[in-house]
Design a protein around this motif. Structure first.
Motif, PDB file in Angstrom:
ATOM      1  N   ILE A  52      10.874  10.181  -0.177  1.00 26.60           N
ATOM      2  CA  ILE A  52      11.530   9.813   0.881  1.00 26.60           C
ATOM      3  C   ILE A  52      11.161   8.550   1.391  1.00 26.60           C
ATOM      4  O   ILE A  52      10.173   8.352   1.730  1.00 26.60           O
ATOM      5  N   GLY A  53      11.923   7.413   1.191  1.00 25.94           N
ATOM      6  CA  GLY A  53      11.577   6.000   1.681  1.00 25.94           C
ATOM      7  C   GLY A  53      10.929   5.239   0.411  1.00 25.94           C
ATOM      8  O   GLY A  53      10.275   5.662  -0.422  1.00 25.94           O
ATOM      9  N   TYR A  89       7.079  -0.179   0.608  1.00 24.05           N
ATOM     10  CA  TYR A  89       5.859  -0.765  -0.033  1.00 24.05           C
ATOM     11  C   TYR A  89       5.007   0.504  -0.476  1.00 24.05           C
ATOM     12  O   TYR A  89       4.508   0.487  -1.720  1.00 24.05           O
ATOM     13  N   GLY A 147       6.290   4.008  -0.484  1.00 24.10           N
ATOM     14  CA  GLY A 147       7.158   4.831  -1.346  1.00 24.10           C
ATOM     15  C   GLY A 147       7.555   4.637  -2.527  1.00 24.10           C
ATOM     16  O   GLY A 147       7.425   5.368  -3.491  1.00 24.10           O
ATOM     17  N   VAL A 164      14.295   8.289  -2.842  1.00 24.52           N
ATOM     18  CA  VAL A 164      15.354   8.457  -1.768  1.00 24.52           C
ATOM     19  C   VAL A 164      15.397   7.108  -0.837  1.00 24.52           C
ATOM     20  O   VAL A 164      14.108   7.181  -0.432  1.00 24.52           O
ATOM     21  N   ASP A 219      18.747   3.279   2.997  1.00 26.14           N
ATOM     22  CA  ASP A 219      19.187   1.825   2.831  1.00 26.14           C
ATOM     23  C   ASP A 219      19.945   1.785   1.368  1.00 26.14           C
ATOM     24  O   ASP A 219      19.376   1.579   0.386  1.00 26.14           O
ATOM     25  N   LYS A 240      18.932  -1.305  -1.036  1.00 23.24           N
ATOM     26  CA  LYS A 240      17.687  -0.859  -1.755  1.00 23.24           C
ATOM     27  C   LYS A 240      18.131  -0.086  -2.920  1.00 23.24           C
ATOM     28  O   LYS A 240      17.573  -0.466  -3.975  1.00 23.24           O
ATOM     29  N   GLY A 296       8.628   4.468   7.248  1.00 24.83           N
ATOM     30  CA  GLY A 296       7.934   3.733   8.280  1.00 24.83           C
ATOM     31  C   GLY A 296       7.391   4.404   9.386  1.00 24.83           C
ATOM     32  O   GLY A 296       8.147   5.132  10.028  1.00 24.83           O
ATOM     33  N   LYS A 311       2.986  11.265   3.716  1.00 28.19           N
ATOM     34  CA  LYS A 311       2.257  10.041   2.994  1.00 28.19           C
ATOM     35  C   LYS A 311       2.146   8.774   3.989  1.00 28.19           C
ATOM     36  O   LYS A 311       1.498   7.943   4.112  1.00 28.19           O
ATOM     37  N   SER A 312       3.202   8.810   5.015  1.00 25.89           N
ATOM     38  CA  SER A 312       3.255   7.935   6.130  1.00 25.89           C
ATOM     39  C   SER A 312       1.996   8.141   6.912  1.00 25.89           C
ATOM     40  O   SER A 312       1.607   9.200   6.931  1.00 25.89           O
ATOM     41  N   GLU A 369      -2.030   7.346   2.436  1.00 27.11           N
ATOM     42  CA  GLU A 369      -2.217   6.387   1.419  1.00 27.11           C
ATOM     43  C   GLU A 369      -3.185   5.193   1.752  1.00 27.11           C
ATOM     44  O   GLU A 369      -2.956   4.750   3.037  1.00 27.11           O
ATOM     45  N   LEU A 412      -3.435   2.304  -0.317  1.00 27.06           N
ATOM     46  CA  LEU A 412      -3.280   1.059  -1.138  1.00 27.06           C
ATOM     47  C   LEU A 412      -3.152  -0.187  -0.418  1.00 27.06           C
ATOM     48  O   LEU A 412      -2.763  -0.049   0.971  1.00 27.06           O
ATOM     49  N   GLU A 440      -1.192  -3.774  -0.090  1.00 21.69           N
ATOM     50  CA  GLU A 440      -0.135  -4.408  -0.864  1.00 21.69           C
ATOM     51  C   GLU A 440      -0.831  -5.755  -1.586  1.00 21.69           C
ATOM     52  O   GLU A 440      -1.808  -6.308  -1.312  1.00 21.69           O
ATOM     53  N   ARG A 464       5.247  -8.663   8.245  1.00 19.47           N
ATOM     54  CA  ARG A 464       4.858  -7.988   9.496  1.00 19.47           C
ATOM     55  C   ARG A 464       3.706  -8.196   9.967  1.00 19.47           C
ATOM     56  O   ARG A 464       2.432  -8.177   9.362  1.00 19.47           O
TER      57      ARG A 464
HETATM   58  P1  NAD Z   1       8.596   0.168   4.861  1.00 22.50           P
HETATM   59  O1  NAD Z   1       9.261  -0.092   6.069  1.00 22.50           O
HETATM   60  O2  NAD Z   1       8.180  -0.639   3.549  1.00 22.50           O
HETATM   61  O3  NAD Z   1       9.530   1.366   3.901  1.00 22.50           O
HETATM   62  C1  NAD Z   1      10.051   2.330   4.701  1.00 22.50           C
HETATM   63  C2  NAD Z   1      11.392   2.705   3.931  1.00 22.50           C
HETATM   64  O4  NAD Z   1      11.774   3.972   4.279  1.00 22.50           O
HETATM   65  C3  NAD Z   1      12.493   1.982   4.299  1.00 22.50           C
HETATM   66  O5  NAD Z   1      12.972   1.468   2.846  1.00 22.50           O
HETATM   67  C4  NAD Z   1      13.643   2.856   4.912  1.00 22.50           C
HETATM   68  O6  NAD Z   1      14.932   2.443   4.729  1.00 22.50           O
HETATM   69  C5  NAD Z   1      13.104   4.124   4.475  1.00 22.50           C
HETATM   70  N1  NAD Z   1      13.620   5.357   5.095  1.00 22.50           N
HETATM   71  C6  NAD Z   1      13.396   5.425   6.714  1.00 22.50           C
HETATM   72  N2  NAD Z   1      14.037   6.680   7.201  1.00 22.50           N
HETATM   73  C7  NAD Z   1      14.462   7.271   6.043  1.00 22.50           C
HETATM   74  C8  NAD Z   1      15.023   8.195   5.897  1.00 22.50           C
HETATM   75  N3  NAD Z   1      15.293   9.455   6.822  1.00 22.50           N
HETATM   76  N4  NAD Z   1      15.493   8.762   4.522  1.00 22.50           N
HETATM   77  C9  NAD Z   1      15.404   7.870   3.458  1.00 22.50           C
HETATM   78  N5  NAD Z   1      14.638   6.514   3.568  1.00 22.50           N
HETATM   79  C10 NAD Z   1      14.262   6.493   5.007  1.00 22.50           C
HETATM   80  O7  NAD Z   1       7.284   1.058   5.224  1.00 22.50           O
HETATM   81  P2  NAD Z   1       5.839   1.106   4.077  1.00 22.50           P
HETATM   82  O8  NAD Z   1       5.137  -0.239   4.380  1.00 22.50           O
HETATM   83  O9  NAD Z   1       6.082   1.376   2.878  1.00 22.50           O
HETATM   84  O10 NAD Z   1       5.103   2.222   4.979  1.00 22.50           O
HETATM   85  C11 NAD Z   1       5.480   3.508   5.048  1.00 22.50           C
HETATM   86  C12 NAD Z   1       4.088   4.421   5.592  1.00 22.50           C
HETATM   87  O11 NAD Z   1       2.996   4.101   4.969  1.00 22.50           O
HETATM   88  C13 NAD Z   1       3.936   3.784   7.097  1.00 22.50           C
HETATM   89  O12 NAD Z   1       3.534   4.897   7.869  1.00 22.50           O
HETATM   90  C14 NAD Z   1       2.742   2.913   6.686  1.00 22.50           C
HETATM   91  O13 NAD Z   1       1.884   2.946   7.769  1.00 22.50           O
HETATM   92  C15 NAD Z   1       2.178   3.599   5.803  1.00 22.50           C
HETATM   93  N6  NAD Z   1       1.118   2.715   4.802  1.00 22.50           N
HETATM   94  C16 NAD Z   1       1.356   1.456   4.536  1.00 22.50           C
HETATM   95  C17 NAD Z   1       0.598   0.739   3.777  1.00 22.50           C
HETATM   96  C18 NAD Z   1       1.326  -0.644   3.300  1.00 22.50           C
HETATM   97  O14 NAD Z   1       0.405  -1.336   2.878  1.00 22.50           O
HETATM   98  N7  NAD Z   1       2.376  -1.156   3.502  1.00 22.50           N
HETATM   99  C19 NAD Z   1      -0.373   1.183   3.067  1.00 22.50           C
HETATM  100  C20 NAD Z   1      -1.002   2.420   3.486  1.00 22.50           C
HETATM  101  C21 NAD Z   1      -0.117   3.207   4.434  1.00 22.50           C
END
Ligand code: NAD
Length: 431
Positions: free
Chosen positions: A6-7, A10, A12, A29, A32, A35, A85, A120-121, A151, A153, A155, A331
């Protein structure tokens, strides 16, 4: 194994693509629709090197699909990953768990067969238990387990990090959940990547403690850089001399304009708030947050000095605005503090960034976007190097200096060093 993610951000999307590459049957899933439509057309909505090819390969092999329909995605799934997120909550600095809890509610509505619900969030300690309670309350008959799988990773190097991790952290309450997680990550364990299997709270804490530690390391060298400048030391040399010590290590030890990005700012804030909630103030983390803000302000003042006291009427070329190279993620990028200060001070700002324009256009009003750094510096008063994209690592400084109205360079990433800058006859600018 069938997995739902879900999500498709970056984390998911990279996780879903990599799990499918492990050989699992994955459905990603997202709420948006734009997307999902893009993904179904084979387009990757973010910039992450290598992701498009890996995604195409797994879609082609029939192991990876995308949908907006969670119910359909969950059908037959033995594991459901929450990768939505967790931004900073407005007003108090806590992690905003709205999206995580909404996902938990939606899972509860659609859960029919046994599954492990994996977070994973990045979520504060105690969140996985809340997810469990929420699902159990909304669907008392549901047969499920929970797991925390933070996670790590980065970016820009996400696929390699996911496929070759330093470690995988799994927090579970039962052997049943541990077995499902082991099955998911089996391809990695076979290659001897370490797995830390622990309880939920420790897994949640590992992620925050790791990020806060890295933010501290960056902030430490940034403060040392300020002192180096006063005492006549070269922070690049200092960082090299320190980093060669195995106990310290050279990563996250490069002075710059302050940390930014989608994780460090929000995660340090959330951890500090958790400390306050439990009456265990985390003084180091709180100071790091404060110092990091001060570093960004200090950069603006140093730039003002370089512009002889005022940005007004100056032409400034900014190279790089994403929070780091090889991503389009803006961000909390330092550019979002620094560039508006230049524009607000009356400067004409030209920006070059290999991937930043799509996100950056709305976030940085009043700047001119160009593609060629040499065109951007034409008749400019100052060039600011803000993100260390490879394209900016081997610039012909002499050629640049000749094109400028006044050869002044603020190398906020310390790529070139004072000697290179002097050789090209740039006005020196320390860190
Ligand atoms: P992001 O904002 O890029 O993606 C989140 C996605 O979730 C969006 O596409 C949004 O539309 C979707 N979403 C939200 N609610 C939803 C729902 N109910 N059903 C379906 N989709 C839904 O976020 P991200 O950067 O991928 O980060 C996600 C999590 O991972 C965060 O907790 C972040 O702290 C953690 N994280 C991020 C990174 C990174 O480098 N970006 C690294 C490690 C951990």
């Amino acid at each position: 194994m069938r997995i739902a993610v879900i999500g498709t951000g970056y984390v998911g999307l990279v996780s879903g693509v990599c799990f499918s590459d492990f050989g699992h049957d994955v459905v990603c899933v997202d709420k948006d629709p734009a997307k999902i439509e893009a993904l179904e057309r084979g387009e990757v909505p973010i910039y992450e090197p290598g992701l498009d090819d890996l995604m195409a390969r797994n879609v082609e092999a029939g192991r990876l699909t995308f949908t907006g329909d969670l119910k359909a995605a969950m059908e037959g799934a033995q594991a459901i990953f929450i990768a939505v997120g967790t931004p900073t909550r407005r007003g108090d600095g806590h992690a905003d768990l709205t999206y995580v809890m909404a996902a938990a509610e939606e899972i509860a509505e659609n859960l029919t067969d046994f599954a492990v619900i994996v977070t994973k969030s990045t979520v504060p300690v105690g969140t996985n238990r809340k997810v469990k309670q929420t699902i159990a309350k909304a669907n008392p008959k549901a047969d499920f387990e929970i797991a925390s799988n933070p996670e790590f990773l980065r970016e820009g190097a996400a696929i390699d990090d996911f496929m070759r991790p330093d470690r995988v952290v799994v927090g579970v309450q039962t052997e049943r959940a541990a077995q499902v997680m082991a099955e998911i990550y089996r391809p990695l364990f076979r290659r001897d990547f370490p797995i830390v299997t622990t309880d939920l709270e420790s897994a949640e804490m590992i992620k925050y403690a790791a990020n806060a530690f890295l933010a501290t390391k960056i902030t430490f060298i940034n403060e040392i850089a300020a002192l180096c400048e006063k005492v006549g030391a070269d922070v690049k040399e200092v960082s090299k001399g320190m980093g060669l010590d195995n106990r310290i290590g050279n990563k996250f030890l490069h002075a710059g304009p302050g940390y930014g990005g989608s994780c460090f700012p929000k995660d340090t804030n959330a951890l500090a708030r958790t400390g306050q909630d439990y009456s265990v103030p985390l003084h180091i983390v709180e100071t790091v947050i404060e110092v990091n803000e001060a570093i960004k302000r200090r950069m603006i003042e140093k730039l003002r000095d370089l512009c002889e006291g005022s940005f007004n009427g100056k032409t400034i070329a900014v190279l790089g605005v994403t929070f780091k190279p090889n991503t389009d993620d803006m961000r909390d990028a330092p550019a979002l503090t620094i560039v508006p200060a230049l524009v607000g001070g009356g400067a004409r700002v030209r920006v070059v960034d290999p991937q930043g324009k799509r996100e950056g256009e709305a976030l940085l009003p009043g700047v001119h976007w160009l593609e060629d750094p040499y065109k951007a510096v034409q008749n400019a008063d100052v060039v600011v190097l803000l993100t260390e994209w490879n394209e900016f690592r081997a610039l012909d400084l002499k050629r640049m200096a000749k094109k400028m109205a006044a050869p002044r360079m603020a190398d906020l990433r310390n790529i070139y060093g004072t000697k290179d800058a002097k050789r090209a006859e740039f006005v020196p600018f320390g860190q």
